[in-house]
Design a protein around this motif. Sequence first.
Motif, mmCIF file in Angstrom:
data_model
loop_
_atom_site.group_PDB
_atom_site.id
_atom_site.type_symbol
_atom_site.label_atom_id
_atom_site.label_comp_id
_atom_site.label_asym_id
_atom_site.label_seq_id
_atom_site.Cartn_x
_atom_site.Cartn_y
_atom_site.Cartn_z
ATOM 1 N N ALA A 160 0.857 -1.185 0.000
ATOM 2 C CA ALA A 160 0.000 0.000 0.000
ATOM 3 C C ALA A 160 0.898 1.243 0.000
ATOM 4 O O ALA A 160 2.107 1.162 0.234
ATOM 5 C CB ALA A 160 -0.907 -0.006 1.226
ATOM 6 N N ALA A 161 0.313 2.392 -0.230
ATOM 7 C CA ALA A 161 1.086 3.636 -0.259
ATOM 8 C C ALA A 161 1.691 3.940 1.111
ATOM 9 O O ALA A 161 1.103 3.627 2.148
ATOM 10 C CB ALA A 161 0.187 4.784 -0.700
ATOM 11 N N LYS A 162 2.861 4.526 1.110
ATOM 12 C CA LYS A 162 3.555 4.891 2.346
ATOM 13 C C LYS A 162 3.436 6.387 2.635
ATOM 14 O O LYS A 162 3.914 6.877 3.647
ATOM 15 C CB LYS A 162 5.035 4.504 2.226
ATOM 16 N N THR A 163 2.758 7.093 1.763
ATOM 17 C CA THR A 163 2.747 8.552 1.851
ATOM 18 C C THR A 163 2.178 9.068 3.162
ATOM 19 O O THR A 163 2.583 10.131 3.649
ATOM 20 C CB THR A 163 1.945 9.150 0.685
ATOM 21 N N ASP A 164 1.231 8.340 3.752
ATOM 22 C CA ASP A 164 0.604 8.830 4.979
ATOM 23 C C ASP A 164 1.147 8.131 6.225
ATOM 24 O O ASP A 164 0.561 8.234 7.302
ATOM 25 C CB ASP A 164 -0.917 8.665 4.919
ATOM 26 N N TYR A 165 2.283 7.417 6.105
ATOM 27 C CA TYR A 165 2.858 6.733 7.268
ATOM 28 C C TYR A 165 3.465 7.740 8.239
ATOM 29 O O TYR A 165 4.152 8.684 7.852
ATOM 30 C CB TYR A 165 3.943 5.748 6.851
ATOM 31 N N ALA B 169 1.371 6.715 14.475
ATOM 32 C CA ALA B 169 0.244 5.805 14.246
ATOM 33 C C ALA B 169 0.362 4.544 15.085
ATOM 34 O O ALA B 169 -0.628 3.837 15.294
ATOM 35 C CB ALA B 169 0.149 5.438 12.766
ATOM 36 N N PHE B 170 1.581 4.257 15.583
ATOM 37 C CA PHE B 170 1.808 3.079 16.410
ATOM 38 C C PHE B 170 1.913 3.436 17.894
ATOM 39 O O PHE B 170 2.422 2.655 18.690
ATOM 40 C CB PHE B 170 3.073 2.349 15.936
ATOM 41 N N ALA C 24 7.125 0.661 9.306
ATOM 42 C CA ALA C 24 6.753 1.185 7.989
ATOM 43 C C ALA C 24 6.347 0.050 7.052
ATOM 44 O O ALA C 24 5.422 0.192 6.244
ATOM 45 C CB ALA C 24 7.911 1.976 7.388
ATOM 46 N N ASP C 25 7.021 -1.094 7.159
ATOM 47 C CA ASP C 25 6.657 -2.250 6.344
ATOM 48 C C ASP C 25 5.263 -2.742 6.727
ATOM 49 O O ASP C 25 4.437 -3.044 5.863
ATOM 50 C CB ASP C 25 7.679 -3.363 6.547
ATOM 51 N N ALA C 26 5.008 -2.803 8.032
ATOM 52 C CA ALA C 26 3.685 -3.230 8.500
ATOM 53 C C ALA C 26 2.593 -2.279 8.017
ATOM 54 O O ALA C 26 1.505 -2.711 7.621
ATOM 55 C CB ALA C 26 3.678 -3.305 10.028
ATOM 56 N N GLY D 280 -0.976 -3.864 5.732
ATOM 57 C CA GLY D 280 -2.166 -4.222 6.486
ATOM 58 C C GLY D 280 -2.366 -3.536 7.814
ATOM 59 O O GLY D 280 -3.476 -3.570 8.361
ATOM 60 N N ALA D 281 -1.334 -2.912 8.387
ATOM 61 C CA ALA D 281 -1.479 -2.322 9.717
ATOM 62 C C ALA D 281 -2.412 -1.118 9.728
ATOM 63 O O ALA D 281 -2.932 -0.737 10.781
ATOM 64 C CB ALA D 281 -0.112 -1.918 10.284
ATOM 65 N N GLN D 282 -2.643 -0.538 8.557
ATOM 66 C CA GLN D 282 -3.581 0.584 8.499
ATOM 67 C C GLN D 282 -4.983 0.149 8.912
ATOM 68 O O GLN D 282 -5.783 0.962 9.376
ATOM 69 C CB GLN D 282 -3.613 1.171 7.083
ATOM 70 N N GLN D 283 -5.271 -1.148 8.756
ATOM 71 C CA GLN D 283 -6.601 -1.645 9.100
ATOM 72 C C GLN D 283 -6.713 -2.061 10.569
ATOM 73 O O GLN D 283 -7.809 -2.389 11.042
ATOM 74 C CB GLN D 283 -6.954 -2.851 8.221
#
Length: 266
Positions: free
Chosen positions: A90-95, A99-100, A171-173, A177-180
Amino acid sequence: MSITWSAYKRARRRSRQAWAIIALVAATVVAGLAWYFTTGQFNAADPWVAGPSEAPVFNQGWMKPLRGAAPVAAENASEALERIPVKGRAAKTDYDRSAFGQAWADADRNGCDTRNDILRRDLAAVVFTEGSSCKVAGGTFHEPYTGAEVTFQRGQDTSSAVQIDHVVALADAWQKGAQQLTAQQRQTFANDPLNLIAADGPANVKKGAGDAATWLPGNKNFRCHYVARQISVKAAYKLWVTQAEKDAMKGVLASCPGQQTIYNAR
């Protein structure tokens, strides 16, 4: 010039044999290139380094187990890998690291932050700072990524020599899928001992946010455990892998078909 029927058949047979040899050579080249661009590049570039074959996960003496988004079953790691979905990044632009959640929170509520829990778990001859039973001041360990004997000494100029690596990088996560996940699940992911290993600072910096397709430990003894641990983390948090990542993982596990998942932090 005329040619007999038997000579014609011999020529045809030799031609088919030649084409069969060419096809076999081509298939071998393709397979070799596929191997090289997954795990072969690591094996070709890295000298053999002796070192630990596994790293600790849980110490019930002072740590409390955490729950991921799903349980990790005790099973063959290759079989667990087959159940992990394969998708693109997925896109990384909003990482963003925030978020963690809070970095090195006391996720298991044992009174000590996660970084010190992992240092205490992984180091030997641990020394605490004066007046504390949590804050690790020093220790030594056989570092799993490089195979070197490493000394940790807390200090402004020395602490970074030993870092706590996220086996599956944040960042890999995020891209797999971690966005969900819920905010609480992401904080647990970032502080889960299953996903954390004390590591050589420069090696960890070199790894960055890489997955198994782009980085593997120089200590080849550790690669089976490392890949099985990544598979276990991704299963526990319902993350996916890319096709290149899966191919690299399968390449590593081919050398250790009996490798099990890493589940004893649950």
